[in-house]
Design a protein around this motif. Structure first.
Motif, short mmCIF file in Angstrom:
data_model
loop_
_atom_site.label_atom_id
_atom_site.label_comp_id
_atom_site.label_asym_id
_atom_site.label_seq_id
_atom_site.Cartn_x
_atom_site.Cartn_y
_atom_site.Cartn_z
N THR A 115 0.83 -1.21 0.00
CA THR A 115 0.00 0.00 0.00
C THR A 115 0.86 1.26 0.00
N LEU A 252 -17.76 -4.62 1.62
CA LEU A 252 -16.35 -4.45 1.95
C LEU A 252 -15.81 -5.51 2.90
N ALA A 253 -16.65 -6.05 3.79
CA ALA A 253 -16.15 -7.00 4.79
C ALA A 253 -15.58 -8.28 4.17
N LEU A 256 -12.19 -7.65 2.43
CA LEU A 256 -11.12 -7.44 3.40
C LEU A 256 -10.66 -8.76 4.01
N LEU A 259 -8.57 -10.40 1.50
CA LEU A 259 -7.28 -9.72 1.38
C LEU A 259 -6.27 -10.28 2.38
N VAL A 260 -6.76 -10.64 3.56
CA VAL A 260 -5.87 -11.20 4.58
C VAL A 260 -5.63 -12.69 4.35
N TYR A 265 -3.89 -10.72 -4.54
CA TYR A 265 -4.93 -9.73 -4.36
C TYR A 265 -6.14 -9.98 -5.26
N ALA A 268 -9.64 -10.97 -3.53
CA ALA A 268 -10.28 -9.81 -2.89
C ALA A 268 -10.85 -8.87 -3.94
N LEU A 272 -14.71 -7.86 -4.37
CA LEU A 272 -15.10 -6.45 -4.29
C LEU A 272 -15.95 -6.05 -5.49
#
Length: 376
Positions: A115, A252-253, A256, A259-260, A265, A268, A272
């Protein structure tokens, strides 16, 4: 010189009394929130039971005498199951997260580094540095207190619901006592029917669209291999009853969490884009067609109601914000002095779903009522 505008003393007094009463009512609603929130949720469940009962009577072969019991069992089991799923799912999510702490730390470090690199920012912090700035013990203590409060609130909701159902049998006698005149009683029942119809219509639309969204979202989450897909599916369904914020959480939840979980990526990003597309189609095409005139409320009023009741009653207030706005509009539209407020709350300037459903003018009711009273 133009003389000053003279405002009748009665108008000033009435407006002052209304303002003081509004402030006092708001303060009472806030101070008594621990008592009123379970009661409001119980009334909400009672409306659901009544609507489901009538649906069972007209759409299923279940005998009429068993329709009420069937609706009661379905709603109570659904309410308790929702709390159990949320508690168990959250516990499983945090347990799995704690077990994967060894792998989670490096993954968060990589996300932070990527990021910062994306925005050309030097000196990316590590996850351990960020976590060190957070008082974890206080956070978990707050979460534990919230969970305990949810369980206690659920118990009080069931108690209130039992007493409300026990007193429901005397509702018609109370209505006759409050409105001896047949015309006034009919008008009061009309208000009740409009309030109930608006709330039931809102529940029906949110439930149907929520099921459709959850079905597509579950397939999408399973396709990318997201862990705890069933838990996230139920979260999406529940938060769908919260306007504005519910869509943000639902969209979004899960990305995310992906993403973890994944090193890449792409899962995710797929979640999204997919979830945002689902929510966009539902919010702009599906829900408006299903809502019709059941939720004729201005979007700004929905947002303000969410902020107001969320501040007063927390999460429960967020869930009930739109039904409470529907009730307020239906009640305010019945009185000449407050009808202008109902017009402002409505989406198209017509508080009633249909002009034919609006009450007749006062003069007409005045000519009709005396013969009815004389006849009795």
């Amino acid at each position: 010189m133009k003389p000053p505008l003279i405002v009748p003393t009665s108008t000033v007094s009435r407006n002052a009394v209304v303002l003081i009463a509004t402030i006092a009512a708001g303060a009472a609603v806030y101070w008594l929130r621990d008592i009123l929130t379970p009661l409001a949720m119980a009334i909400f469940l009672l409306i659901m039971i009544d609507g489901l009962k009538r649906w069972i009577e007209h759409r299923t072969p279940v005998p009429e005498r068993w329709a009420g019991l069937s609706a009661l069992i379905v709603v109570i089991l659904g309410f308790l199951a929702s709390i159990a799923i949320i508690v168990q799912g959250a516990r499983g999510f945090f347990t799995q997260a704690s077990e994967d702490t060894v792998l989670l730390g490096p993954r968060l470090d990589q996300i932070l580094a990527d990021t910062y690199r994306l925005f050309d920012m030097p000196g990316a912090p590590t996850a351990s540095e960020l976590i060190g700035r957070i008082d974890v013990s206080t956070y978990f203590a707050t979460v534990a207190m919230q969970a305990q409060g949810a369980v206690t609130g659920a118990i009080f909701v069931m108690i209130y619901l039992g007493f409300l159902m026990a007193s429901q049998s005397g509702f018609r006698r109370k209505l006759v006592g409050m409105f001896p005149d047949r015309g006034s009683r009919s008008e009061a029942m009309g208000v009740f029917q409009r309030v109930r119809g608006g709330v039931e219509g809102y529940l029906w639309v949110q439930a149907v669209t929520g099921v459709l969204i959850c079905a597509v979202a579950w397939v999408l989450m399973r396709a990318v291999g997201l862990q705890n897909a069933e838990f996230w599916t139920f979260v999406i369904f529940v938060v769908g009853f919260i306007p504005v914020l519910g869509g943000a959480v639902a969209g979004l939840a899960p990305p995310l969490a992906a993403l973890v979980q994944f090193e890449s990526y792409w899962p995710a990003l797929i979640l999204l884009i997919g979830l945002q597309a689902i929510l966009f189609i539902s919010g702009n095409f599906l829900q408006p067609r299903m809502q019709g005139d059941n939720q004729n409320i201005d979007p700004v009023v929905v947002l303000l109601s969410l902020a107001l009741w969320g501040h007063l009653w927390g999460v429960v207030g967020m869930f009930l914000s739109t039904p409470l706005a529907v009730m307020a509009m239906a009640v305010l539209a019945e009185f000449k002095g407050s009808r202008w407020m109902a017009i402002l709350l409505s989406g198209d300037g017509e508080p009633y779903a249909d002009e034919d459903e609006s009450p007749p003018p006062k003069a007409k009711r005045g000519r009709v009522n005396p013969p009815q009273s004389a006849g009795r």
